[in-house]
Design a protein around this motif. Structure first.
Motif, mmCIF file in Angstrom:
data_model
loop_
_atom_site.group_PDB
_atom_site.id
_atom_site.type_symbol
_atom_site.label_atom_id
_atom_site.label_comp_id
_atom_site.label_asym_id
_atom_site.label_seq_id
_atom_site.Cartn_x
_atom_site.Cartn_y
_atom_site.Cartn_z
ATOM 1 N N ARG A 533 0.824 -1.213 0.000
ATOM 2 C CA ARG A 533 0.000 0.000 0.000
ATOM 3 C C ARG A 533 0.857 1.261 0.000
ATOM 4 O O ARG A 533 0.567 2.217 -0.732
ATOM 5 C CB ARG A 533 -0.933 -0.005 1.209
ATOM 6 N N VAL A 534 1.917 1.280 0.815
ATOM 7 C CA VAL A 534 2.714 2.508 0.882
ATOM 8 C C VAL A 534 3.513 2.711 -0.405
ATOM 9 O O VAL A 534 3.766 3.849 -0.815
ATOM 10 C CB VAL A 534 3.641 2.525 2.121
ATOM 11 N N ILE A 535 3.891 1.620 -1.072
ATOM 12 C CA ILE A 535 4.556 1.743 -2.375
ATOM 13 C C ILE A 535 3.576 2.299 -3.399
ATOM 14 O O ILE A 535 3.914 3.170 -4.205
ATOM 15 C CB ILE A 535 5.121 0.384 -2.822
ATOM 16 N N LEU A 536 2.350 1.815 -3.361
ATOM 17 C CA LEU A 536 1.335 2.300 -4.298
ATOM 18 C C LEU A 536 1.091 3.796 -4.130
ATOM 19 O O LEU A 536 1.009 4.532 -5.112
ATOM 20 C CB LEU A 536 0.030 1.541 -4.074
ATOM 21 N N ARG A 537 0.976 4.246 -2.900
ATOM 22 C CA ARG A 537 0.634 5.659 -2.700
ATOM 23 C C ARG A 537 1.876 6.543 -2.536
ATOM 24 O O ARG A 537 1.763 7.733 -2.224
ATOM 25 C CB ARG A 537 -0.296 5.831 -1.498
ATOM 26 N N ALA A 542 6.155 6.242 5.471
ATOM 27 C CA ALA A 542 5.606 4.942 5.847
ATOM 28 C C ALA A 542 6.468 3.807 5.305
ATOM 29 O O ALA A 542 6.648 2.784 5.962
ATOM 30 C CB ALA A 542 4.172 4.810 5.342
ATOM 31 N N TYR A 543 7.025 3.986 4.115
ATOM 32 C CA TYR A 543 7.906 2.954 3.566
ATOM 33 C C TYR A 543 9.151 2.809 4.438
ATOM 34 O O TYR A 543 9.577 1.703 4.757
ATOM 35 C CB TYR A 543 8.300 3.294 2.133
ATOM 36 N N ARG A 544 9.729 3.921 4.810
ATOM 37 C CA ARG A 544 10.941 3.898 5.635
ATOM 38 C C ARG A 544 10.684 3.198 6.966
ATOM 39 O O ARG A 544 11.553 2.484 7.482
ATOM 40 C CB ARG A 544 11.438 5.326 5.871
ATOM 41 N N ALA A 545 9.496 3.379 7.499
ATOM 42 C CA ALA A 545 9.176 2.757 8.792
ATOM 43 C C ALA A 545 9.063 1.243 8.691
ATOM 44 O O ALA A 545 9.114 0.557 9.715
ATOM 45 C CB ALA A 545 7.862 3.337 9.334
ATOM 46 N N GLY A 546 8.936 0.692 7.477
ATOM 47 C CA GLY A 546 8.764 -0.746 7.313
ATOM 48 C C GLY A 546 10.013 -1.482 6.891
ATOM 49 O O GLY A 546 9.951 -2.687 6.628
ATOM 50 N N ARG A 555 18.069 3.780 2.420
ATOM 51 C CA ARG A 555 18.728 4.956 1.849
ATOM 52 C C ARG A 555 17.722 5.820 1.097
ATOM 53 O O ARG A 555 16.815 5.305 0.432
ATOM 54 C CB ARG A 555 19.845 4.537 0.899
ATOM 55 N N ALA A 556 17.893 7.116 1.161
ATOM 56 C CA ALA A 556 16.954 8.037 0.509
ATOM 57 C C ALA A 556 16.872 7.772 -0.986
ATOM 58 O O ALA A 556 15.782 7.798 -1.575
ATOM 59 C CB ALA A 556 17.376 9.479 0.783
ATOM 60 N N GLU A 557 18.029 7.498 -1.609
ATOM 61 C CA GLU A 557 18.024 7.252 -3.052
ATOM 62 C C GLU A 557 17.260 5.975 -3.392
ATOM 63 O O GLU A 557 16.523 5.907 -4.388
ATOM 64 C CB GLU A 557 19.459 7.150 -3.583
ATOM 65 N N ALA A 558 17.427 4.933 -2.544
ATOM 66 C CA ALA A 558 16.738 3.667 -2.789
ATOM 67 C C ALA A 558 15.229 3.832 -2.622
ATOM 68 O O ALA A 558 14.439 3.272 -3.396
ATOM 69 C CB ALA A 558 17.262 2.592 -1.838
ATOM 70 N N ILE A 559 14.819 4.610 -1.635
ATOM 71 C CA ILE A 559 13.394 4.844 -1.419
ATOM 72 C C ILE A 559 12.803 5.622 -2.590
ATOM 73 O O ILE A 559 11.728 5.292 -3.106
ATOM 74 C CB ILE A 559 13.162 5.590 -0.090
ATOM 75 N N ALA A 560 13.506 6.671 -3.031
ATOM 76 C CA ALA A 560 13.008 7.476 -4.153
ATOM 77 C C ALA A 560 12.857 6.622 -5.406
ATOM 78 O O ALA A 560 11.864 6.735 -6.136
ATOM 79 C CB ALA A 560 13.953 8.646 -4.411
#
Length: 645
Positions: A533-537, A542-546, A555-560
């Protein structure tokens, strides 16, 4: 002119007062002038005072120009009485660019179509969109709570984008309107996709694992055929047809006439049988069709000969197995099934692994003691008529079935299977008995075995074989069954037994996940669903918290990069999972099902190896890397006698 002395006396005080006021004013001005000059004369004592601080209207600090598209405000509002949800966006792009496109997605069937919002060409934009549930419905796809996920995407004239989203909390009237998606009907004009090699035609369902792996499946099938042809001294002319279905049925393989086979091929195959073993077993059945001889009264070989030949030629039932050693364990136990009973049948009503093992060992004995040609003659002329077949075996072997069985049992009695081999056999029987119980109780369509080959299937049969159950309890128990098989192969028999105990307890409890390992699997499943769900939105926080804080994933770059694609749908299907012995770690494999707005998505249909750590009572993903399917040809030159004790 005469002057009054009283007037002269009154004027003097007034002039004195005026002079005093002027003096005070001059002194005040002088003091102010001095005070104004002191900070300049003594800068070390008095700090400099900026002109801005003395100004009644301070000068505005210039705002630096943004260098990339930016969403400056994002929120939603819910009007429950009106059954409406509004989504709001404010964004800007660099001043030398303009907003070229704005997209909105929200998690309903209608919202998955992705709306393109018309906006004027400008470097700033303010947009609102209202979802009218009365008009468009409220069929949600991923969430069953009061939450409704959404995202906005802004693109500028250089093609650079920004995507971010949030969650709207629905009121009771909107929740009452929420509907689950209807299952997709089986296409009336369904057509199997096809690929082929020299000896095989593969038919598969578009968009499934078989399509993804079709170029690797060919060499595995050809290698399996090359393995059994010299064993049977029978060689294929032309091609076999193999229908690969994306669900488990029975043990996963069946053969029909005209060299047609039906094989389960999916990443979450809870039989855990390797694909090459299906190809050798069912391929033996197909090759054996050429051994059959025409008969006036029809008939054919009984189950002992049919399945015994396939087990022997394949080197085992579910892979390479110590056939005779396991048969010796069975022959010395109360589980032994007399050959007369197996031959009289119904063969497929007996305990499956025992009947197949005994048959394979008996055929192996006949081949090794009396030669392959006699066995092929018996196979080709048998009719299932007891009197005829008894006469046939007498003519070929000079003795009846009872005498041959006695010889075979004497041979088995002379073997000394190890305790580990005996334990492995008992574990295999337990695994597959539990698997069939699971099918009966929680995946009943898996017990369907069509009497006709796939080209003759009607739509109801097609529907069964194109779908599979995906409820959390099914995913948990199926991955546990797979893990038990993998632990068995790795020699961790106690770990496999512990898993099977939990699966059995769950089935006894009607599907309740009562064991700690199964409960942990459910928690990981929930963590994956939340991450979907957090990837979809595109919710970075929320992604970082999981994910594990010190992992590459955080890493910020990996999340982006992970959140950049404009996804319309996203699901990580858990197809493998096992836990560490201390319960603090887990390793598994997920299969991604996803679609992006207006374009393909490279991860769709791909496998990823994932790891999790348990921290503070929560499961966090700690790694995620591309993985390949476990698709290997049969080990060259391996045979059951070469297996270690």
């Amino acid at each position: 002119m005469a002057v009054d002395p009283r007037e002269q006396e009154g004027a003097a005080p007034r002039w004195r007062l005026l002079a005093l006021a002027i003096l005070i004013l001059l002194l005040t001005m002088a003091v102010l002038a001095v005070l104004w000059q002191v900070p300049r004369l003594l800068p070390g004592v008095y700090g400099q005072t900026s002109n801005a601080a003395l100004s009644a209207t301070p000068d505005a600090t210039p705002t630096p120009a943004i260098e990339e598209p930016t969403i400056t405000a994002l929120y939603s509002s819910v009007n429950d009485p009106a059954r409406a949800v509004s989504f709001h966006l404010e964004a800007e792009v660099p001043p030398d660019r303009q907003v070229s496109e704005v997209l909105l997605w929200y998690d309903t069937e209608r919202g998955h179509e992705v709306s393109q919002i018309a906006v004027p060409l400008s470097h700033t934009v303010t947009v609102s969109y209202q979802l009218d549930a009365e008009l468009e419905g409220l069929t949600r796809t991923l969430t069953t709570t009061q939450e409704l996920d959404y995202w906005w995407l802004v693109q500028d004239t250089t093609g650079e984008t920004i995507r971010a989203g949030g969650t709207a909390v629905l009121g009771p009237r909107l929740v009452a309107m929420t509907a689950a998606p209807a299952p997709e009907p089986t296409p009336i004009d369904f057509t199997w996709a096809m690929s082929e090699t020299e000896h095989f035609r593969f038919y598969y369902v578009p968009g499934t694992a078989a399509e993804r792996d079709r170029f690797e499946l060919g060499p595995v099938a050809e290698g399996s055929l090359a393995q059994i042809e010299p064993v049977l001294d029978a060689y294929l002319e032309g091609q076999m047809s193999i229908y690969l279905v994306p669900r488990v049925f029975w043990q996963g393989g069946a053969a029909y006439g005209d060299k047609e086979q039906l094989i389960s091929y999916l990443d979450r195959n809870y039989t855990a049988v390797e694909t090459w073993s299906y190809f050798t077993h069912e391929g033996t059945h197909a090759l054996a069709q050429d051994i059959l001889q025409p008969k006036e009264n029809g008939g054919g070989p009984d189950g002992v000969l049919v399945e015994g030949l396939a087990v022997w030629a394949s080197g085992g039932h579910y892979g390479y197995e110590p056939i005779d050693e396991w048969a010796a364990v069975v022959a010395a136990s109360d589980e032994y099934l007399p050959l007369a009973d197996l031959r009289a049948g119904p063969f497929y009503d007996f305990q499956h692994e025992t009947s197949y093992l005994e048959s394979g060992s008996f055929v192996q004995y006949l081949v090794e003691r009396y030669g392959l040609e006699r066995l092929k003659a018996l196979y080709g002329q048998a009719t299932k008529d007891a009197e005829h077949d008894e006469e046939l075996v007498q003519s070929l072997y000079g003795k009846g079935y009872a005498e041959l069985e006695a010889e075979w049992l004497d041979y088995l009695a002379g073997l000394e299977p190890s305790e580990e081999q005996a334990e492995l056999w008992r574990l295999q029987v337990r695994i597959f008995d539990l698997m069939r119980r699971y099918e009966t109780e929680l995946d009943p369509d898996a017990r369907l075995l069509p009497s006709t080959a796939p080209p003759e299937w009607v739509s109801d049969t097609l529907k069964v074989f194109l779908d599979r159950v995906d409820a959390p309890v099914n995913l948990v128990l199926e991955t546990a069954l797979i893990a038990a098989q993998e632990r068995t192969r790795a020699g961790d028999l106690s770990g496999a037994e512990a898993l099977l105990d939990e699966v059995e307890a769950a089935l006894d409890a009607g599907g309740e996940l009562v064991g700690p390992s199964l409960a942990a699997r459910r928690q990981i499943l929930d963590a994956l669903a939340a991450q979907d769900r957090v990837i979809l939105r595109a919710d970075a926080d929320a992604y970082r918290a999981g994910v594990a804080p010190n992992s590459e994933l955080a890493r910020a770059e990996a999340i982006a990069e992970r959140l950049a694609p404009p996804l319309r749908s996203y699901e990580q299907e858990l197809v493998r999972l096992d836990l560490s012995d201390d319960g603090l770690g887990a390793r598994g494999v997920v299969l991604v099902h996803a679609g992006a707005a207006g374009e393909g998505f490279a991860e769709d249909g791909r496998l990823f190896a994932v790891e999790f750590v348990r921290t503070g009572g929560r499961w966090l993903m700690s790694s995620r890397d591309p993985a390949q399917p476990d698709l290997f040809p049969p080990p060259a030159g391996a045979d059951s006698s070469a297996l270690p004790d």
